[in-house]
Design a protein around this motif. Structure first.
Motif, PDB file in Angstrom:
ATOM      1  N   GLN C 190      -4.690 -26.663 -13.557  1.00 29.48           N
ATOM      2  CA  GLN C 190      -3.977 -25.412 -13.268  1.00 29.48           C
ATOM      3  C   GLN C 190      -2.510 -25.737 -12.943  1.00 29.48           C
ATOM      4  O   GLN C 190      -2.129 -25.822 -11.782  1.00 29.48           O
ATOM      5  CB  GLN C 190      -4.625 -24.707 -12.060  1.00 29.48           C
ATOM      6  N   PRO C 191      -1.691 -25.920 -13.965  1.00 30.19           N
ATOM      7  CA  PRO C 191      -0.316 -26.399 -13.733  1.00 30.19           C
ATOM      8  C   PRO C 191       0.537 -25.462 -12.872  1.00 30.19           C
ATOM      9  O   PRO C 191       1.413 -25.929 -12.136  1.00 30.19           O
ATOM     10  CB  PRO C 191       0.276 -26.540 -15.135  1.00 30.19           C
ATOM     11  N   ASP C 192       0.304 -24.155 -12.965  1.00 27.64           N
ATOM     12  CA  ASP C 192       1.134 -23.263 -12.138  1.00 27.64           C
ATOM     13  C   ASP C 192       0.840 -23.494 -10.662  1.00 27.64           C
ATOM     14  O   ASP C 192       1.752 -23.459  -9.816  1.00 27.64           O
ATOM     15  CB  ASP C 192       0.880 -21.796 -12.507  1.00 27.64           C
ATOM     16  N   LEU C 193      -0.433 -23.752 -10.363  1.00 27.91           N
ATOM     17  CA  LEU C 193      -0.794 -24.018  -8.962  1.00 27.91           C
ATOM     18  C   LEU C 193      -0.246 -25.366  -8.509  1.00 27.91           C
ATOM     19  O   LEU C 193       0.122 -25.542  -7.347  1.00 27.91           O
ATOM     20  CB  LEU C 193      -2.313 -23.960  -8.786  1.00 27.91           C
ATOM     21  N   VAL C 194      -0.194 -26.326  -9.453  1.00 32.46           N
ATOM     22  CA  VAL C 194       0.387 -27.616  -9.084  1.00 32.46           C
ATOM     23  C   VAL C 194       1.808 -27.397  -8.591  1.00 32.46           C
ATOM     24  O   VAL C 194       2.224 -27.924  -7.564  1.00 32.46           O
ATOM     25  CB  VAL C 194       0.382 -28.597 -10.276  1.00 32.46           C
ATOM     26  N   ARG C 195       2.532 -26.568  -9.336  1.00 32.64           N
ATOM     27  CA  ARG C 195       3.931 -26.306  -8.941  1.00 32.64           C
ATOM     28  C   ARG C 195       3.977 -25.601  -7.593  1.00 32.64           C
ATOM     29  O   ARG C 195       4.795 -25.946  -6.735  1.00 32.64           O
ATOM     30  CB  ARG C 195       4.618 -25.443  -9.998  1.00 32.64           C
ATOM     31  N   THR C 196       3.109 -24.607  -7.430  1.00 31.48           N
ATOM     32  CA  THR C 196       3.088 -23.872  -6.158  1.00 31.48           C
ATOM     33  C   THR C 196       2.875 -24.812  -4.991  1.00 31.48           C
ATOM     34  O   THR C 196       3.600 -24.769  -3.993  1.00 31.48           O
ATOM     35  CB  THR C 196       1.945 -22.834  -6.172  1.00 31.48           C
ATOM     36  N   PHE C 197       1.859 -25.671  -5.113  1.00 26.21           N
ATOM     37  CA  PHE C 197       1.557 -26.537  -3.975  1.00 26.21           C
ATOM     38  C   PHE C 197       2.594 -27.629  -3.801  1.00 26.21           C
ATOM     39  O   PHE C 197       2.796 -28.130  -2.699  1.00 26.21           O
ATOM     40  CB  PHE C 197       0.136 -27.109  -4.105  1.00 26.21           C
ATOM     41  N   ARG C 198       3.228 -28.023  -4.898  1.00 24.00           N
ATOM     42  CA  ARG C 198       4.271 -29.051  -4.776  1.00 24.00           C
ATOM     43  C   ARG C 198       5.403 -28.543  -3.890  1.00 24.00           C
ATOM     44  O   ARG C 198       5.870 -29.246  -2.983  1.00 24.00           O
ATOM     45  CB  ARG C 198       4.809 -29.399  -6.157  1.00 24.00           C
ATOM     46  N   THR C 199       5.804 -27.307  -4.160  1.00 23.92           N
ATOM     47  CA  THR C 199       6.862 -26.720  -3.342  1.00 23.92           C
ATOM     48  C   THR C 199       6.461 -26.688  -1.879  1.00 23.92           C
ATOM     49  O   THR C 199       7.226 -27.062  -0.994  1.00 23.92           O
ATOM     50  CB  THR C 199       7.150 -25.275  -3.791  1.00 23.92           C
ATOM     51  N   ARG C 200       5.224 -26.242  -1.658  1.00 27.98           N
ATOM     52  CA  ARG C 200       4.758 -26.148  -0.280  1.00 27.98           C
ATOM     53  C   ARG C 200       4.669 -27.516   0.374  1.00 27.98           C
ATOM     54  O   ARG C 200       4.968 -27.670   1.564  1.00 27.98           O
ATOM     55  CB  ARG C 200       3.403 -25.448  -0.233  1.00 27.98           C
ATOM     56  N   ALA C 201       4.238 -28.519  -0.411  1.00 23.87           N
ATOM     57  CA  ALA C 201       4.125 -29.864   0.154  1.00 23.87           C
ATOM     58  C   ALA C 201       5.493 -30.366   0.597  1.00 23.87           C
ATOM     59  O   ALA C 201       5.639 -30.902   1.713  1.00 23.87           O
ATOM     60  CB  ALA C 201       3.505 -30.812  -0.864  1.00 23.87           C
ATOM     61  N   LEU C 202       6.471 -30.194  -0.278  1.00 27.65           N
ATOM     62  CA  LEU C 202       7.814 -30.663   0.077  1.00 27.65           C
ATOM     63  C   LEU C 202       8.327 -29.931   1.312  1.00 27.65           C
ATOM     64  O   LEU C 202       8.852 -30.548   2.241  1.00 27.65           O
ATOM     65  CB  LEU C 202       8.764 -30.457  -1.107  1.00 27.65           C
ATOM     66  N   GLY C 203       8.139 -28.628   1.316  1.00 26.42           N
ATOM     67  CA  GLY C 203       8.628 -27.839   2.442  1.00 26.42           C
ATOM     68  C   GLY C 203       7.973 -28.240   3.748  1.00 26.42           C
ATOM     69  O   GLY C 203       8.635 -28.493   4.761  1.00 26.42           O
ATOM     70  N   SER C 204       6.648 -28.293   3.729  1.00 23.43           N
ATOM     71  CA  SER C 204       5.952 -28.593   4.980  1.00 23.43           C
ATOM     72  C   SER C 204       6.158 -30.050   5.387  1.00 23.43           C
ATOM     73  O   SER C 204       6.169 -30.373   6.573  1.00 23.43           O
ATOM     74  CB  SER C 204       4.462 -28.281   4.863  1.00 23.43           C
ATOM     75  N   GLY C 205       6.321 -30.934   4.398  1.00 20.96           N
ATOM     76  CA  GLY C 205       6.582 -32.332   4.724  1.00 20.96           C
ATOM     77  C   GLY C 205       7.900 -32.454   5.487  1.00 20.96           C
ATOM     78  O   GLY C 205       7.996 -33.153   6.502  1.00 20.96           O
ATOM     79  N   LEU C 206       8.919 -31.746   4.998  1.00 18.47           N
ATOM     80  CA  LEU C 206      10.214 -31.777   5.684  1.00 18.47           C
ATOM     81  C   LEU C 206      10.091 -31.163   7.075  1.00 18.47           C
ATOM     82  O   LEU C 206      10.635 -31.692   8.057  1.00 18.47           O
ATOM     83  CB  LEU C 206      11.273 -31.031   4.867  1.00 18.47           C
ATOM     84  N   ALA C 207       9.356 -30.068   7.152  1.00 20.02           N
ATOM     85  CA  ALA C 207       9.190 -29.415   8.457  1.00 20.02           C
ATOM     86  C   ALA C 207       8.487 -30.339   9.436  1.00 20.02           C
ATOM     87  O   ALA C 207       8.874 -30.455  10.598  1.00 20.02           O
ATOM     88  CB  ALA C 207       8.399 -28.117   8.291  1.00 20.02           C
ATOM     89  N   ALA C 208       7.436 -31.001   8.959  1.00 23.98           N
ATOM     90  CA  ALA C 208       6.694 -31.908   9.836  1.00 23.98           C
ATOM     91  C   ALA C 208       7.597 -33.022  10.315  1.00 23.98           C
ATOM     92  O   ALA C 208       7.577 -33.404  11.493  1.00 23.98           O
ATOM     93  CB  ALA C 208       5.462 -32.461   9.116  1.00 23.98           C
ATOM     94  N   GLY C 209       8.392 -33.559   9.382  1.00 26.97           N
ATOM     95  CA  GLY C 209       9.313 -34.624   9.764  1.00 26.97           C
ATOM     96  C   GLY C 209      10.298 -34.148  10.815  1.00 26.97           C
ATOM     97  O   GLY C 209      10.536 -34.831  11.830  1.00 26.97           O
ATOM     98  N   ALA C 210      10.849 -32.942  10.603  1.00 26.73           N
ATOM     99  CA  ALA C 210      11.810 -32.411  11.575  1.00 26.73           C
ATOM    100  C   ALA C 210      11.153 -32.228  12.931  1.00 26.73           C
ATOM    101  O   ALA C 210      11.726 -32.560  13.973  1.00 26.73           O
ATOM    102  CB  ALA C 210      12.357 -31.082  11.059  1.00 26.73           C
ATOM    103  N   LEU C 211       9.930 -31.689  12.916  1.00 26.37           N
ATOM    104  CA  LEU C 211       9.220 -31.485  14.194  1.00 26.37           C
ATOM    105  C   LEU C 211       8.936 -32.818  14.880  1.00 26.37           C
ATOM    106  O   LEU C 211       8.985 -32.922  16.103  1.00 26.37           O
ATOM    107  CB  LEU C 211       7.911 -30.736  13.958  1.00 26.37           C
ATOM    108  N   ALA C 212       8.640 -33.847  14.073  1.00 27.58           N
ATOM    109  CA  ALA C 212       8.357 -35.150  14.674  1.00 27.58           C
ATOM    110  C   ALA C 212       9.588 -35.680  15.393  1.00 27.58           C
ATOM    111  O   ALA C 212       9.503 -36.187  16.520  1.00 27.58           O
ATOM    112  CB  ALA C 212       7.885 -36.130  13.608  1.00 27.58           C
TER     113      ALA C 212
END
Lengths: 442, 73, 347
Positions: C190-212
């Protein structure tokens, strides 16, 4: 609060104990005969099994939390004595979770024999897990494996604590209860269908399997119950005295059926007396002396009427279930068919919830019968409890949560039951009958 | 009845009688254990004896339908 | 030695819970934020099939952690549960709702029902990790004294450290979930979902890093000894390892290498837990109780560690079998967007 969570959890445990074996039995029939009807039934049952297991894990997690939240003194003092059992129980249920998932999601995806084999660990873990939990409860009723010096618990011997003499009768009694409860609950569902016109082979098979399991387990359970009573007589004489309501220590002690125990007059009033029955039950000797409640000071006695009432309810229902079972077995033995009487099936329908009632009554008997102790004659329940406030709020909240949960689960399971059965064959019962109620159809 | 099913039923019964006897009559650990094992054997053998493929393969006939008060197909 | 081993078992269990259970909770977070019924249907459908076989097994780690804790360190356990009963009780209720909602959501027949169950599932998926994280924060910042409900019922978990740890837990879980779901979407084609989750992964990864990073600053003010532990010796090494693993993960996500990202994301999370444990050494309840003081007798610990070892011997291969089947797609159900009453995805 703990009791409430436990009462919600324990019927689900029964399914965890016995349902895997029942499902595997049906899948075994499929493997032996190749008839897709058995596969459809096993598949349907395994989905129900998964849902019930999931809710069981959740309620079990809550109980673990409550052990810590409500009884910090108990855990702090004795956690080291019995905690190892919970470690093993945790592993058991972990493995059961894994293999139930593989089993349910692996239908038609794993090779047939492999699929069957993945069900076997769930049967084993159902046993091991319950054994570990019962080990802790049996220890609470019969504390061993440690010493107390200056109010401190020392010299902990965990294996001795857990494999204590009380374990075996509690374990066998509860393990069998799992089969009785799950068997009658499932049989009750199909008995209802049977009464409402669902007479095809699918429903007949489901009914026969579930009912046979229950009908064989129930009489055995009566015998095990007798063994349990004898052990309680030996190890927890105050609990036994409360079961009956025996004030003074008595030779040739009777049993009173019904009636109420009166604290002031130290005896049961308005019950039907059966002479020597308690001595007989407790020691298999009509002239035996049975220790009474008065052998211990009043603050060491449990609430007698609660214990009496639940014990007698459990025995009454258990005996009724055994009688129903013998009827079923007798008809099979002599006529090689199912009973014909509609009243039999109505009784089976009732047997489902009644067996759950008996289950809970049994637990009330043993747990309330142990009061005021949480660890028999060592730690009082009042000493074990948390110092935090807000317990009544928490309790009210939890009641609301469980009611909500129960309602939702019931509705959803009913919906699952109504879905057409996936036999891969054209079904015969597709028409919706106008006025006839469609209920629990599979 | 096949020979196999007859011996299965016999084994079931024997397990129950022996198991019940041992459990009920004695108090020693070894007899209690044996009694319990036999009772479990009784349940397992009994399920196989009753819920056999032959018994389950039967189509439902009139002799089994509930009478007095239940609804019909 | 024995108390350290028991503590190590808790750290391993907690890490496993954080990675696997946390990913499950994170999936709930994405479920909550997936949008309206129609827009979010595909995301929710993917979440459902990804979680299906593994979610119960993932959550048993929590019971494992509880059990080892109360067996090996009973007094500390009693202190923690009596002081921190508010967040722990809230987490417990959240767990009930979450489990039930997920198990039963498949049977929803109307949109309203599905929404209600979905909301219950998603909301509790956010609250549970927050409360558990807040409880951990309370312990780590030394707010749990020894004794029966001796700590403050509110400030023990509603304080700067607790709040940031709670938020970090939610973010870490969300990030893990996004990575796992992206990888699962690849497998489901499901390539469209891959893109959706990729965006979310990058976003939440940055957020987690900032919170850390923010977390470190907060802890510097709020719980100085913890900060010192995290910025020296073993603690520092693990914090740096976590940061490095986090950066590598972001890089892998950027380049669509999600299978590998699963593992580096897990390492990042596991390192933080281990780092915290090392930072607190030798204390179990900072400022109150050391590991050795809190430990049960050798007899109990020996039996416990043997049980854990034997249990792991059976558990780990079973878990490996389950995950292998899942990752190979052997237990996959067909992908369907999840709206209401739409349950032909049953196994």
């Amino acid at each position: 609060m703990q009791a409430l969570s436990f009462a919600v959890h324990i019927p689900l445990v029964c399914f965890g104990i016995s349902f895997p074996a029942m499902v595997l039995f049906v899948e075994g029939l499929y493997l032996r005969t190749g008839d897709p009807l058995y596969k459809a039934l096993a598949k349907r049952w395994s989905k129900v099994m998964l849902i019930l297991f999931a809710i069981g894990v959740v309620t079990g997690t809550i109980l673990s939390f409550e052990l810590g939240l409500l009884w910090p003194e108990f855990m702090a003092t004795f956690g080291a004595v019995f905690g190892d059992a919970f470690a093993l129980e945790g592993f058991s249920f972990f493995i059961e979770a894994i293999f139930i998932a593989i089993y349910v999601y692996g239908w038609d995806r794993l090779p047939r024999r492999t699929h069957f084999l993945t069900g076997i660990p769930t049967v084993i873990t159902g046993f091991v897990g319950s054994m570990m939990v019962i080990a802790v409860n049996s220890w609470m009723n019969n504390p061993t494996g440690f010493s107390i010096e200056n109010g401190l618990v020392i010299d902990v011997r965990p294996l001795e604590a857990l494999f204590n003499d009380n374990l075996w009768h509690e374990l066998v009694h509860m393990y069998l209860a799992g089969y009785v409860v799950a068997g009658f609950v499932v049989a009750g569902v199909y008995a209802w269908s049977w009464l409402h016109g669902k007479h095809d082979r699918y429903h007949r098979t489901a009914l026969v399997v579930a009912l046979s399991v229950a009908a064989l387990a129930a009489p055995a359970q009566v015998l095990v119950g007798d063994w349990a009573a004898r052990t309680v007589a030996e190890r927890q004489p105050t609990k036994l005295a409360a079961l009956e309501g025996l004030g003074p220590t008595t030779k040739d002690a009777p049993i009173h059926i019904g009636g109420i125990y009166d604290e002031d007059e130290r005896k049961v009033k308005s019950g039907i007396e059966i002479p020597k029955a308690l001595s007989l039950l407790a020691f298999h000797d009509p002239d035996a002396t049975v220790q009474g409640l008065e052998a211990v000071p009043p603050q060491d006695r449990p609430p007698v009427n609660v214990v009496r009432f639940s014990f007698q309810s459990m025995v009454a229902i258990g005996t009724g279930l055994a009688a129903l079972s013998i009827l079923y077995l007798a008809v099979w033995w002599r006529k090689r068919r199912l009973p014909r009487s509609a009243w039999f099936y109505r009784a089976v329908v009732a047997a489902g919830p009644l067996s759950v009632v008996a289950l809970i009554c049994g637990w009330v008997t043993t747990e309330v019968g142990r009061q005021p102790w949480v660890v028999y004659r060592i730690m009082r329940t009042s000493e074990a409890v948390t110092g935090a406030d807000g317990i009544p709020v928490g309790y009210g909240f939890l009641v609301a949560v469980y009611l909500c949960l129960g309602a939702v689960a019931f509705v959803m399971l009913r919906r699952l039951a109504r879905r057409p059965i996936d036999t891969g064959e054209p079904h015969r019962e597709t028409a919706v009958r106008g006025s006839e109620r469609r209920v629990g159809g599979s | 009845m096949t020979v196999r099913s007859r011996s299965l039923i016999a084994a079931t019964l024997a397990s129950f009688i022996l198991g019940a006897g041992l459990l009920f009559a004695f108090e020693k650990a070894v007899t209690l254990a044996a009694g319990i094992m036999l009772l479990f054997a009784f349940i397992v053998l009994g399920v196989f004896a009753i819920a056999s493929p032959e018994y389950l393969a039967r189509a439902v006939d009139r002799s089994e339908l509930p009478e007095d008060g239940s609804k019909r197909t | 030695m024995l108390p350290e081993l028991a503590a190590a078992a808790i750290v391993v269990g907690l890490s496993a819970y954080l990675v696997l259970g946390g990913a499950d909770f994170g999936a709930g977070f994405w479920d909550l934020t997936a949008g309206g019924a129609r827009r979010g249907a595909r995301v929710r459908g993917m979440i459902k099939i990804a979680m299906g076989p593994v979610w119960e097994a993932n959550h048993v780690w929590l019971i494992f952690v509880l059990v080892v804790f109360w067996t090996a360190f009973p007094v500390a356990f009693g202190s923690v549960t009596s002081t921190l009963y508010v967040p722990l009780f809230a987490a417990a209720v959240g767990i009930i709702f979450r489990g039930a909602a997920f198990a039963l959501r498949g049977e929803a027949a109307t949109i309203a029902e599905a929404r209600a169950l979905g909301a219950a599932f998603a909301l509790s998926s956010v609250l549970v990790p927050f409360f558990l994280g807040a409880a951990v924060g309370g312990i780590a910042s030394g707010r749990v004294p020894v004794g029966n409900a001796s700590g403050d019922a509110l400030t023990s978990w509603w304080n700067a450290t607790s709040v940031i740890v709670g938020a970090l837990t939610v973010a870490a879980g969300a990030h893990l979930a996004a990575v796992f779901l992206a990888a699962d979407s690849v497998r489901a084609g499901q390539p469209d979902l891959v893109r959706t989750f990729r965006t979310r992964a990058l976003g939440s990864g940055l957020a987690a890093g900032a919170l850390a990073i923010a977390g470190l600053l907060v802890v510097r003010e709020d719980a100085r000894s913890l900060f010192d532990g995290l910025t020296s010796g073993g603690g520092l090494a693990l914090v740096l390892a976590s940061g490095l693993a986090g950066l590598v993960t972001l890089g892998l996500e950027w380049r669509n290498r999600f299978e590998l990202a699963r593992y580096t994301a897990a390492v990042a999370v596991g390192s933080i837990v281990a780092g915290w444990a090392i930072a607190q050494r030798p204390d179990l309840l900072p400022g109150e109780l050391t590991l050795d003081q809190a430990a049960a007798s050798d007899a109990t610990l020996v039996v416990l560690l043997i049980s854990v070892a034997v249990g792991m011997l059976v558990l780990l291969p079973s878990l490996r079998y389950l995950f292998r089947l899942v990752l190979r797609g052997d237990l996959d159900t067909e992908f369907h967007p999840l709206t209401a009453g739409d349950d032909r995805t049953q196994a």
